[in-house]
Motif scaffolding. Structure first.
Motif, PDB file in Angstrom:
ATOM      1  N   MET B   1      20.930  67.592  12.088  1.00  0.00           N
ATOM      2  CA  MET B   1      20.218  66.318  12.278  1.00  0.00           C
ATOM      3  C   MET B   1      20.791  65.525  13.467  1.00  0.00           C
ATOM      4  SD  MET B   1      18.160  63.870  11.597  1.00  0.00           S
ATOM      5  CE  MET B   1      17.262  64.516  10.226  1.00  0.00           C
ATOM      6  N   VAL B   2      22.132  65.409  13.487  1.00  0.00           N
ATOM      7  CA  VAL B   2      22.783  64.714  14.625  1.00  0.00           C
ATOM      8  C   VAL B   2      23.829  65.658  15.229  1.00  0.00           C
ATOM      9  CG1 VAL B   2      24.151  62.717  15.340  1.00  0.00           C
ATOM     10  CG2 VAL B   2      22.456  62.464  13.520  1.00  0.00           C
ATOM     11  N   ARG B   3      23.776  65.777  16.549  1.00  0.00           N
ATOM     12  CA  ARG B   3      24.756  66.660  17.217  1.00  0.00           C
ATOM     13  C   ARG B   3      25.333  65.950  18.446  1.00  0.00           C
ATOM     14  NH1 ARG B   3      24.219  69.837  21.383  1.00  0.00           N
ATOM     15  NH2 ARG B   3      21.955  69.565  21.383  1.00  0.00           N
ATOM     16  N   PHE B   4      26.656  65.839  18.462  1.00  0.00           N
ATOM     17  CA  PHE B   4      27.375  65.277  19.618  1.00  0.00           C
ATOM     18  C   PHE B   4      28.159  66.408  20.273  1.00  0.00           C
ATOM     19  CE2 PHE B   4      28.034  60.440  19.574  1.00  0.00           C
ATOM     20  CZ  PHE B   4      26.834  60.198  18.930  1.00  0.00           C
ATOM     21  N   GLU B   5      28.063  66.490  21.594  1.00  0.00           N
ATOM     22  CA  GLU B   5      28.879  67.497  22.296  1.00  0.00           C
ATOM     23  C   GLU B   5      29.573  66.853  23.482  1.00  0.00           C
ATOM     24  OE1 GLU B   5      27.098  71.213  23.405  1.00  0.00           O
ATOM     25  OE2 GLU B   5      26.356  71.515  21.362  1.00  0.00           O
ATOM     26  N   GLY B   6      30.885  66.717  23.350  1.00  0.00           N
ATOM     27  CA  GLY B   6      31.702  66.171  24.444  1.00  0.00           C
ATOM     28  C   GLY B   6      31.245  64.809  24.924  1.00  0.00           C
ATOM     29  N   VAL B   7      30.877  63.951  23.971  1.00  0.00           N
ATOM     30  CA  VAL B   7      30.314  62.646  24.360  1.00  0.00           C
ATOM     31  C   VAL B   7      31.413  61.676  24.805  1.00  0.00           C
ATOM     32  CG1 VAL B   7      29.020  60.632  23.560  1.00  0.00           C
ATOM     33  CG2 VAL B   7      28.294  62.926  22.898  1.00  0.00           C
ATOM     34  N   ILE B   8      31.169  61.096  25.943  1.00  0.00           N
ATOM     35  CA  ILE B   8      32.126  60.141  26.538  1.00  0.00           C
ATOM     36  C   ILE B   8      31.442  58.785  26.659  1.00  0.00           C
ATOM     37  CG2 ILE B   8      33.449  59.575  28.629  1.00  0.00           C
ATOM     38  CD1 ILE B   8      33.400  62.676  29.201  1.00  0.00           C
ATOM     39  N   LYS B   9      32.165  57.733  26.314  1.00  0.00           N
ATOM     40  CA  LYS B   9      31.653  56.374  26.535  1.00  0.00           C
ATOM     41  C   LYS B   9      32.808  55.489  26.997  1.00  0.00           C
ATOM     42  CE  LYS B   9      29.012  52.882  26.742  1.00  0.00           C
ATOM     43  NZ  LYS B   9      27.965  52.822  27.759  1.00  0.00           N
ATOM     44  N   THR B  10      32.567  54.797  28.099  1.00  0.00           N
ATOM     45  CA  THR B  10      33.598  53.925  28.666  1.00  0.00           C
ATOM     46  C   THR B  10      33.048  52.516  28.781  1.00  0.00           C
ATOM     47  OG1 THR B  10      34.355  55.816  29.960  1.00  0.00           O
ATOM     48  CG2 THR B  10      35.188  53.658  30.627  1.00  0.00           C
ATOM     49  N   TYR B  11      33.813  51.539  28.317  1.00  0.00           N
ATOM     50  CA  TYR B  11      33.463  50.117  28.508  1.00  0.00           C
ATOM     51  C   TYR B  11      34.351  49.587  29.625  1.00  0.00           C
ATOM     52  CZ  TYR B  11      31.174  50.313  23.916  1.00  0.00           C
ATOM     53  OH  TYR B  11      30.368  50.634  22.865  1.00  0.00           O
ATOM     54  N   GLU B  12      33.756  49.232  30.725  1.00  0.00           N
ATOM     55  CA  GLU B  12      34.507  48.813  31.909  1.00  0.00           C
ATOM     56  C   GLU B  12      35.638  49.798  32.162  1.00  0.00           C
ATOM     57  OE1 GLU B  12      35.255  44.588  31.487  1.00  0.00           O
ATOM     58  OE2 GLU B  12      33.100  44.199  31.567  1.00  0.00           O
ATOM     59  N   ASN B  13      36.901  49.408  31.931  1.00  0.00           N
ATOM     60  CA  ASN B  13      37.974  50.370  32.227  1.00  0.00           C
ATOM     61  C   ASN B  13      38.529  51.036  30.969  1.00  0.00           C
ATOM     62  OD1 ASN B  13      37.839  49.914  34.982  1.00  0.00           O
ATOM     63  ND2 ASN B  13      39.139  48.084  34.794  1.00  0.00           N
ATOM     64  N   GLN B  14      37.938  50.698  29.817  1.00  0.00           N
ATOM     65  CA  GLN B  14      38.492  51.215  28.562  1.00  0.00           C
ATOM     66  C   GLN B  14      37.613  52.329  27.996  1.00  0.00           C
ATOM     67  OE1 GLN B  14      39.099  48.155  25.644  1.00  0.00           O
ATOM     68  NE2 GLN B  14      40.013  49.597  24.186  1.00  0.00           N
ATOM     69  N   GLN B  15      38.223  53.469  27.740  1.00  0.00           N
ATOM     70  CA  GLN B  15      37.460  54.593  27.192  1.00  0.00           C
ATOM     71  C   GLN B  15      37.342  54.446  25.681  1.00  0.00           C
ATOM     72  OE1 GLN B  15      38.811  58.486  28.625  1.00  0.00           O
ATOM     73  NE2 GLN B  15      36.861  58.465  29.725  1.00  0.00           N
ATOM     74  N   ALA B  16      36.109  54.312  25.193  1.00  0.00           N
ATOM     75  CA  ALA B  16      35.889  54.176  23.755  1.00  0.00           C
ATOM     76  C   ALA B  16      35.794  55.556  23.102  1.00  0.00           C
ATOM     77  CB  ALA B  16      34.615  53.384  23.492  1.00  0.00           C
ATOM     78  N   LEU B  17      35.073  56.467  23.741  1.00  0.00           N
ATOM     79  CA  LEU B  17      34.984  57.847  23.256  1.00  0.00           C
ATOM     80  C   LEU B  17      35.365  58.776  24.413  1.00  0.00           C
ATOM     81  CD1 LEU B  17      31.574  57.802  21.278  1.00  0.00           C
ATOM     82  CD2 LEU B  17      33.862  57.437  20.376  1.00  0.00           C
ATOM     83  N   THR B  18      36.225  59.738  24.114  1.00  0.00           N
ATOM     84  CA  THR B  18      36.744  60.560  25.224  1.00  0.00           C
ATOM     85  C   THR B  18      36.358  62.036  25.075  1.00  0.00           C
ATOM     86  OG1 THR B  18      38.796  60.823  23.990  1.00  0.00           O
ATOM     87  CG2 THR B  18      38.740  59.063  25.631  1.00  0.00           C
ATOM     88  N   GLY B  19      35.222  62.282  24.508  1.00  0.00           N
ATOM     89  CA  GLY B  19      34.775  63.664  24.350  1.00  0.00           C
ATOM     90  C   GLY B  19      34.609  64.011  22.877  1.00  0.00           C
TER      91      GLY B  19
END
Lengths: 289, 220
Positions: B1-19
């Motif tokens: 149903m939900v699949r994440f693969e190496g998802v990255i999310k950065t807020y300004e200079n801070q990495q919230a999700l790193t893969g």
């Protein structure tokens, strides 16, 4: 239905901003109507003056009946010509004597009739242009049996200038007012939208499409315009109906000759609705959801 | 149903999700846990495209959403029910209207939606509060109203971000029961929480986030 309900709830929530906008739209539309009324009457008076305009073609004394008929036919063929009336030498003298009956001694000892026969031309109001009249005069003057052509060229140009000036000034003023009223609607809807940004964001997160979100604001803008129109209608009825057509008109003679077209009494409603809807549409079109 | 693969999310200079890489199966009840700032809310927001990923791929119900055009996002969101951490109930509208909104957005006719709304309000124990304003409800009641709005359209996927953050243990247990009922009907449920009591003893998968990635996977 959902959009209308949301719009009414939203309007009530922001009633003071909305009231201010309705007042601004109402006043704007009322001024717009006064301007329209003024331009309408200026046009009306100018066209009444045009009715007075005529061109006189003086004929050679020796013109034959056939020549006269040919000349009249040629003049009537011009689409700008409304009527053509022949005035004989005797009729012309008779008219002159009638007009100068207090100075009848001037005609004593007059040997024969020095006045020429003539044709008086009157024009259709909408086709009357000074350039066209000048061209027609030139053409008639070149015709056989014509001694001279005279018309109030300066008078005609003057009327034309008044009409053109009044129309241009009126259109510019109306356009400026229209943009002003439109801007009021545009700004109000934009302010309302940003004041409800949280709500808009929530709707978007719940999966609402752009038009589901925009619809209440469009309805709101239209209702604001309509309410402004209603206010302008009320002001028009009160001011024009009561003040002008009532007691005031009898003491200011010029008002008695003015026309009060029906559209000024009902036009604010559709105009308000249109302006409100358009203002909202422009405001929402520029917002990314 | 939900699949994440190496998802990255950065807020300004801070990495919230790193893969982040994980999969949630259809009909699963899955928990995300971790300290504040671990990236739980970010992860859920990425699923319903409240924010865009900076890298990796996300698919929901077989649809690749990370590269989805903005015009298709409302359609994605209509497949998902979301219990927001900050409730997001609309003030100036009754609880009934707040819940009905989810159906109106989906184009359900007014006559048809009344039954559905009243049924779901009954399910969360708020039938008697249908005409109340959100401001007059307690935190627990507001939470249940948000759940009602999230489930009324029977979404294929339900996301809940700290659904018991402001609730006492008894109310939390009640809310959890509702989620289990919904899940039992076949809806995939993803819950982000730091409330250990919520998942302990459930036997469900619990993914612990730390430092922007999934640190451990365990059974609750």
């Amino acid at each position: 239905m959902s959009g209308l309900r949301s719009a009414l709830a939203g309007m009530w929530k922001e009633k003071w901003i909305n009231l201010l906008s309705v007042l601004s739209i109402g006043v704007g539309l009322f001024i717009l109507l006064v301007a329209l009324f003024t331009v309408y009457n200026l046009n009306y008076f100018a066209s009444k003056l045009q009715d007075q305009f005529s061109m006189t073609v003086y004929l050679d004394d020796g013109i034959s009946q056939q020549g006269l008929a040919r000349l009249e036919g040629a003049i009537k063929a011009n689409p700008a010509v409304r009527t053509v009336s022949y005035i004989s030498k005797d009729a012309a003298l008779g008219e002159l004597k009638k007009a100068m009956k207090d100075s009848a001694y001037l005609f004593e000892g007059l040997d024969g009739n020095p006045l020429p026969a003539s044709i008086e031309i009157r024009f259709r109001r909408d086709n009357l242009k000074s350039e066209a009249a000048q061209e027609l005069a030139r053409q008639i003057k070149a015709m056989q049996g014509v001694q001279d052509v005279q018309y109030g060229a300066k008078f005609l140009e003057g009327i034309e200038r008044i009409i053109t000036g009044a129309r241009s000034a009126g259109i510019a003023f109306l356009a400026a007012l229209l943009v002003g009223v439109l801007f009021v609607c545009y700004s109000t809807v934009k302010i309302l939208f940003y004041r409800r940004k949280d709500e808009v964001e929530t709707l978007s997160l719940l999966g609402a499409g752009g038009w589901f979100i925009r619809a209440p604001f469009l309805v709101e803008g239209s209702l604001l315009g309509l309410a402004g129109g209603l206010l302008a209608c009320f002001a028009t009825y009160s001011v024009f109906g009561g003040f002008f057509l009532g007691g005031f008109a009898s003491s200011v003679p010029v008002l008695r000759y003015m026309l009060f077209p029906a559209f000024i009494f009902y036009m604010p409603l559709p105009a308000g609705l249109f302006i409100g809807f358009t203002g909202a549409l422009i405001a929402l079109g520029r917002i990314r959801i | 149903m939900v699949r994440f693969e190496g998802v990255i999310k950065t807020y300004e200079n801070q990495q919230a999700l790193t893969g982040v890489t994980f999969q949630a199966a259809r009909g699963e009840l899955l928990f995300f846990t971790g300290a504040s700032g671990a990236g739980k809310s970010t992860l859920l927001k990425l699923i319903y495209r409240a924010i865009d990923p900076d890298g990796g791929s996300i698919s929901v119900n077989g649809i690749e959403t990370s590269s989805m055009k903005a015009g298709h996002v409302p359609g994605l969101r209509r497949m998902i029910g979301v219990v927001f951490q900050d409730f997001r109930l609309l003030s100036g509208r009754s609880i009934y209207d707040n819940v009905a909104l989810a159906l109106r957005i989906r184009g359900v006719a007014e006559r048809a939606l009344k039954t559905q709304v009243m049924e779901v309000l009954k399910m969360v124990g708020l039938r008697h509060k249908a005409d109340s304003w959100p401001e007059t409800l307690s935190g627990g009641e507001q939470q249940r109203a948000v759940i009602a709005r999230a489930i009324v359209a029977e979404p294929v996927l339900l996301l809940a971000d700290e659904p018991t953050g402001n609730l006492d243990p008894d109310t939390s247990a009640g809310v959890m029961r509702i989620f289990k009922d919904i899940n039992a009907r076949g809806t995939t449920v993803l819950i982000a929480t730091h409330n250990r009591d919520l998942y302990t003893g459930t036997g469900r998968r619990v993914l612990k986030l730390a430092g922007g990635r999934i640190e451990t996977e365990a059974a609750g």
